[in-house]
Scaffold this motif. Structure first.
Motif, mmCIF file in Angstrom:
data_model
loop_
_atom_site.group_PDB
_atom_site.id
_atom_site.type_symbol
_atom_site.label_atom_id
_atom_site.label_comp_id
_atom_site.label_asym_id
_atom_site.label_seq_id
_atom_site.Cartn_x
_atom_site.Cartn_y
_atom_site.Cartn_z
ATOM 1 N N SER A 122 22.940 -9.569 8.326
ATOM 2 C CA SER A 122 24.354 -9.938 8.286
ATOM 3 C C SER A 122 25.131 -9.261 9.404
ATOM 4 N N LEU A 123 24.801 -7.997 9.667
ATOM 5 C CA LEU A 123 25.484 -7.283 10.737
ATOM 6 C C LEU A 123 25.218 -7.927 12.089
ATOM 7 N N LEU A 124 23.966 -8.294 12.328
ATOM 8 C CA LEU A 124 23.614 -8.952 13.575
ATOM 9 C C LEU A 124 24.372 -10.265 13.741
ATOM 10 N N LEU A 125 24.416 -11.064 12.684
ATOM 11 C CA LEU A 125 25.108 -12.347 12.732
ATOM 12 C C LEU A 125 26.595 -12.153 13.022
ATOM 13 N N GLU A 126 27.211 -11.189 12.347
ATOM 14 C CA GLU A 126 28.644 -10.982 12.527
ATOM 15 C C GLU A 126 28.980 -10.485 13.925
ATOM 16 N N LYS A 127 28.163 -9.576 14.448
ATOM 17 C CA LYS A 127 28.404 -9.092 15.805
ATOM 18 C C LYS A 127 28.324 -10.241 16.795
ATOM 19 N N ALA A 128 27.323 -11.086 16.618
ATOM 20 C CA ALA A 128 27.164 -12.219 17.522
ATOM 21 C C ALA A 128 28.358 -13.164 17.438
ATOM 22 N N ALA A 129 28.851 -13.412 16.222
ATOM 23 C CA ALA A 129 29.988 -14.311 16.039
ATOM 24 C C ALA A 129 31.252 -13.744 16.677
ATOM 25 N N VAL A 130 31.501 -12.464 16.462
ATOM 26 C CA VAL A 130 32.702 -11.828 17.030
ATOM 27 C C VAL A 130 32.672 -11.846 18.552
ATOM 28 N N VAL A 131 31.559 -11.400 19.122
ATOM 29 C CA VAL A 131 31.462 -11.315 20.581
ATOM 30 C C VAL A 131 31.540 -12.698 21.213
ATOM 31 N N SER A 132 30.839 -13.674 20.645
ATOM 32 C CA SER A 132 30.840 -15.020 21.209
ATOM 33 C C SER A 132 32.225 -15.648 21.171
ATOM 34 N N THR A 133 33.037 -15.228 20.201
ATOM 35 C CA THR A 133 34.405 -15.754 20.107
ATOM 36 C C THR A 133 35.322 -15.117 21.137
ATOM 37 N N ILE A 134 35.388 -13.794 21.157
ATOM 38 C CA ILE A 134 36.410 -13.153 21.983
ATOM 39 C C ILE A 134 36.047 -13.109 23.466
#
Length: 297
Positions: A122-134
């Motif tokens: 879950s942590l990996l997925l969330e980091k990827a989502a945040v970085v890919s967005t901003i």
């Protein structure tokens, strides 16, 4: 990592490691993130009038993109666009966005608090989502994520881009995913290290740093009998705890095979070698009481 735009994913693989965040405008009473320092470089605009931001979110063990683009209401600066974008990002339960700072070159550091109930996946997925967005915000600089526990202790910290993630959008039903790593293997005849690129299969509960070490052990790059006891990354330093067998045959090539292979990962800048949990003043002829950096012999 695969990057999705308007619902389609484009593949991009590179190195590792879950974050979740609260909506600022959801009325839950959570304290809004604070800005502890702001140094903004002059820019014309962070988002052009005809361009929006694709919002990435975690869904069903995948990172997916919203069909509708998000257009910040205050696109006149990187800081405003970032704050608005972070304010609408949905994050997984157990992760909270606490604060951000901005520095020279519009470099941004985001601080998250993570409960111990959040899995590595879950942590990996969330980091990827945040970085890919901003990272879509025009003129934004380097992106640093600082992950902390409930007591405020840093669990991990690193500089990321969308290419920093091995996998997150295509979870194989068996609980395995593939990624690409580069190993620096000793060439005894030429007394140098040679890079070898590999595609490897990673279990969801394993780390890419640990996979690098295990691959080196399997290929005989490290002294016979060496075992990996533990491995963690804090503030871009990988702490690699090895068994005492490493001491028995570790020469400069073996040491830097380990160091260079791990430092090739984008979120690692140095390697601190430990033996049974203890630092060594020297291993062979190499000074190892401080972290070693990439230095191909």
């Amino acid at each position: 990592m695969r990057r999705m735009h308007h619902g389609k994913l484009y593949r991009s693989l590179a190195g590792i490691l879950a974050v979740s965040m609260l909506l600022f405008a959801n009325g839950c009473g959570e304290k809004e993130p604070t800005i502890t320092e702001t140094v903004i470089d002059s820019v014309d605009s962070s988002i052009s009038s005809d361009r929006g931001i694709t919002i990435y979110r975690v869904k069903d063990r995948m990172v997916v993109a919203d069909e509708e683009l998000f257009q910040p209401k205050q696109p006149d600066s990187v800081a405003n666009a970032l704050e608005e974008t972070m304010g609408i990002l949905p994050l997984t339960d157990g992760v909270r966005f606490q604060a951000y700072t901005m520095g020279s070159g519009n470099a941004v550091s985001l601080v998250f608090q993570v409960d111990d109930t959040v899995s590595k996946e879950s942590l990996l997925l969330e980091k990827a989502a945040v970085v890919s967005t901003i990272e879509q915000i025009r003129n934004i600089g380097a992106i640093t994520l600082s992950i902390r526990d409930g007591a405020g202790e840093v669990l991990e910290e690193g500089v990321y881009s969308s290419k920093s993630f091995y996998y997150y959008d295509d979870v194989i039903p068996t609980g395995q995913n593939t990624g690409q790593i580069v190993l620096y293997l000793p060439d005894e005849e030429r007394k140098e290290l040679s890079p070898v690129q590999l595609m490897v299969t990673l279990q969801l509960d394993s780390s890419v740093e640990g996979e690098v070490v295990n691959q080196l052990i399997e290929r005989g790059a490290l002294p016979k009998g060496t075992q990996l006891i533990s491995l963690s990354v804090t503030q871009k330093i990988a702490y690699v705890d090895l068994s005492r067998e490493f001491l028995e045959g570790a020469d400069r090539l073996a040491i830097y095979s380990l160091v260079d292979s791990i430092c090739n990962l984008p979120h690692v800048s140095g390697v601190q070698i430990l033996i049974d949990g203890e630092k060594q003043e020297k291993i062979g002829t190499v000074d190892t009481h401080v972290p070693l950096v990439f230095s191909k012999p």
